[in-house]
Design a protein around this motif. Structure first.
Motif, PDB file in Angstrom:
ATOM      1  N   ASP B  82      -4.966  50.353  36.998  1.00  0.00           N
ATOM      2  CA  ASP B  82      -4.719  50.723  38.398  1.00  0.00           C
ATOM      3  C   ASP B  82      -5.951  50.485  39.276  1.00  0.00           C
ATOM      4  OD1 ASP B  82      -2.138  51.489  37.843  1.00  0.00           O
ATOM      5  OD2 ASP B  82      -2.748  53.533  37.318  1.00  0.00           O
ATOM      6  N   VAL B  85      -9.180  45.089  39.798  1.00  0.00           N
ATOM      7  CA  VAL B  85      -8.635  44.111  40.745  1.00  0.00           C
ATOM      8  C   VAL B  85      -8.791  42.684  40.225  1.00  0.00           C
ATOM      9  CG1 VAL B  85      -8.940  45.577  42.774  1.00  0.00           C
ATOM     10  CG2 VAL B  85     -10.796  44.045  42.089  1.00  0.00           C
ATOM     11  N   SER B  86      -9.207  42.545  38.973  1.00  0.00           N
ATOM     12  CA  SER B  86      -9.435  41.223  38.375  1.00  0.00           C
ATOM     13  C   SER B  86     -10.443  40.391  39.171  1.00  0.00           C
ATOM     14  CB  SER B  86      -8.115  40.446  38.235  1.00  0.00           C
ATOM     15  OG  SER B  86      -7.292  41.042  37.265  1.00  0.00           O
ATOM     16  N   SER B 106      -6.199  36.729  35.867  1.00  0.00           N
ATOM     17  CA  SER B 106      -6.140  38.178  35.627  1.00  0.00           C
ATOM     18  C   SER B 106      -7.211  38.479  34.577  1.00  0.00           C
ATOM     19  CB  SER B 106      -4.793  38.569  35.018  1.00  0.00           C
ATOM     20  OG  SER B 106      -3.751  38.269  35.892  1.00  0.00           O
ATOM     21  N   MET B 126     -15.478  48.305  40.615  1.00  0.00           N
ATOM     22  CA  MET B 126     -14.378  49.246  40.875  1.00  0.00           C
ATOM     23  C   MET B 126     -14.494  50.502  40.014  1.00  0.00           C
ATOM     24  SD  MET B 126     -12.486  47.967  43.185  1.00  0.00           S
ATOM     25  CE  MET B 126     -13.435  46.736  44.032  1.00  0.00           C
ATOM     26  N   ARG B 127     -15.473  50.501  39.130  1.00  0.00           N
ATOM     27  CA  ARG B 127     -15.631  51.603  38.167  1.00  0.00           C
ATOM     28  C   ARG B 127     -14.317  51.817  37.418  1.00  0.00           C
ATOM     29  NH1 ARG B 127     -20.396  50.293  38.221  1.00  0.00           N
ATOM     30  NH2 ARG B 127     -22.048  51.635  38.997  1.00  0.00           N
TER      31      ARG B 127
END
Lengths: 388, 133
Positions: B82, B85-86, B106, B126-127
């Motif tokens: 979730d 973000v690839s 991806s 994005m941790r």
């Protein structure tokens, strides 16, 4: 045959516009040729989703009773600017929080607001006759604010350097973690899908251009900071180094948290991933030829980030096809390459914008003013002496 | 067979000679990959265990009976789909190719290739990459 913005918008309104992404258009031009493709395609959608530090939000909180002229402002522990009118502020994306530092900064607050979360607002003031309150401690949501819009001074760089580390120490940079002894190369681009690489001479992108911005319909509001249209170009006009940038504006209340995300670069700071999509109207063959560009024809420089100078040495000029291949040869050594911006999300944005246009929900806005070409960058001279 | 398991010891289970039981009663060999004990005396132990499949299963039942959490894992890092973000920033530091971009860009996590250097945890903007220990 040349088309006008109005003609294309009429086709969009009738649901007849042919809209394809900047990746899809490459095959169409190869198959049909530039001339026929220019007649057939009306709009090409471009997009990018990557870290864009020079971003932030203007917010107006509304007045409390009694009212306050906010001097010191913090949101979830992140300082916002107190130098505007009483309850206006600018929250910068890279501002770290007092308690969590760069792990939670302005970009994270902006994401949380867009996600509909409550944010802790603390403000102080010296108190004035007209604004007697001196302290305020409350919780706010995006829907509680009067206005909330992103106004990002520098987004969607037209081309950017690839990074390498020639030193023996690991480097923590805004280009990610760079392993010692040229252990890896990082790059940040949507390449052939990138907005400003598809319109290298800014023939269609200018002040007022309507765009996909964080999931909302926003606009190009100005040239971006460090706008460098005097950059070196190839014979067709594509920039070989960082070139143009855009200042973007859009309503946070219409945005989707999926496309605006807080980011942390270890040892460097907070940044914000911003999702931007820009439609390019195919007005004529010249524009069609520009959007047909491929990664193999777009170049950037691999720069050694271990040199602590403004002018860092260029190790190699490489194409985006080479960078995307997974490794680049430098002086006989095969070096792994990694992206920093999400092509997967950029493709999703280009598709989303494509759908908006096909459904007749998004119309093209002709720029009200073009941006200057031949604009070069100035440095900052450090001058001696305490007073002048 | 060989299996990697992550054990979590609650405070009251700390101090019991579990390892000896695994060797003596269940004939298991093991290699301690990582061990950690926090301020509340809760422990975490990453083991690679070797033995007959039936013995491994019986050993795990024994551990669970003694309130020790047992989790099969391949890698000590987990990617939260979730949050991811690839973007690919983690692949820059993953020299063994455990984190890799697929043909459609991806991110894919080949957890069996992970050497547990944990550098990806720091590299993820994005941790979204979380270390289990």
């Amino acid at each position: 045959m040349a088309k006008s913005y109005q003609e294309i918008n009429e086709k969009i309104a009738r649901g007849e516009a042919v809209v394809v992404t900047a990746e899809e258009v490459i095959g169409i031009v190869k198959e049909r040729g530039v001339k026929e493709a220019a007649d057939y395609v009306d709009v090409v959608t471009t997009a990018t989703f990557g870290p864009m530090c020079s971003s932030g939000a203007f917010l107006n909180f509304g007045h409390s009773d009694p009212p306050i002229r906010m001097g010191e402002i913090s949101m979830n522990g992140v300082d916002a600017y107190g130098g505007l009118a009483a309850v206006d502020t600018y929250l910068g994306a890279t501002q770290p929080s007092a308690d969590k530092g760069i792990e939670y900064g302005g970009a994270h607050v902006i994401h949380d607001l867009i996600a509909g979360k409550e944010v802790h607002l603390v403000a102080k003031s010296q108190g004035t006759d007209c604004y007697p309150r001196t302290e305020l401690d409350t919780w706010v949501k995006l829907e509680d604010l009067n206005e909330a819009y992103l106004f990002n001074p520098r987004n969607v760089y037209q081309n950017y350097n690839a990074a390498i580390n020639g030193s023996s120490q690991r480097l923590y940079t805004y280009m990610g973690i760079l392993q010692p002894n040229m252990g890896n190369i990082t790059y940040s681009t949507a390449g052939e899908l990138s907005p400003l690489l598809n319109d290298p001479l800014l023939k269609t992108i200018g002040m007022g251009t309507r765009i996909f911005f964080g999931g909302a319909q926003g606009h190009v509001s100005w040239m971006g900071t460090q706008f460098n249209t005097a950059c070196p170009r190839d014979e067709k006009g594509y920039p070989q180094t960082p070139g143009a940038t855009l200042a973007l504006i859009g309503n946070m209340k219409e945005m989707d948290p999926k496309y605006i995300r807080g980011a942390v670069y270890e040892g460097y700071g907070t940044s914000m991933f911003v999702g931007v999509g820009i439609p390019i109207p195919i007005l004529n063959e010249e524009i069609m030829a520009f959007v047909a560009v491929e990664n193999k024809d777009l170049y950037t420089n691999v720069i050694d980030y271990s040199v602590p100078k403004k002018a860092k040495p260029v190790l190699k000029k490489v194409s985006y096809a080479e960078l995307r291949s997974g490794s680049v040869d430098i002086n006989g050594k095969n070096i792994r390459t990694s992206p920093l911006s999400s092509l997967k999300m950029a493709r999703e944005i280009a598709e989303e914008l494509n759908n908006w246009i096909k459904k007749g929900e998004f119309f093209l806005q002709e720029p009200i003013q073009s941006f200057p070409m031949g604009n070069s960058l100035k440095g900052l001279e450090i001058k001696e002496g305490e007073s002048r | 067979m060989t299996k990697k398991i992550l054990l979590s010891f609650p405070q009251k289970a700390a101090g019991q000679p579990m390892a000896m039981e695994l060797i003596k009663t269940y004939h298991l060999d093991f290699n301690i990959l990582k061990a950690f004990i926090d301020d509340n005396i809760k422990g975490t132990l990453l083991l690679e265990i070797k033995g007959e499949e039936a013995d491994i299963e019986a050993g795990i039942v024994y551990l669970r009976q003694h309130q020790i959490g047992v989790r099969d894992i391949e890698s000590v890092v987990e990617v939260d789909p979730d949050k991811c973000v690839s973007c690919g920033a983690c692949t820059a530091v993953c020299a063994v190719g455990a984190l890799e971009m697929t043909a459609d860009w991806s991110l894919i996590h080949h957890d069996d290739k992970c050497l547990e250097c944990m550098l990806c945890v720091k590299a993820c903007p994005m941790r979204a990459i979380h270390a289990l220990i």
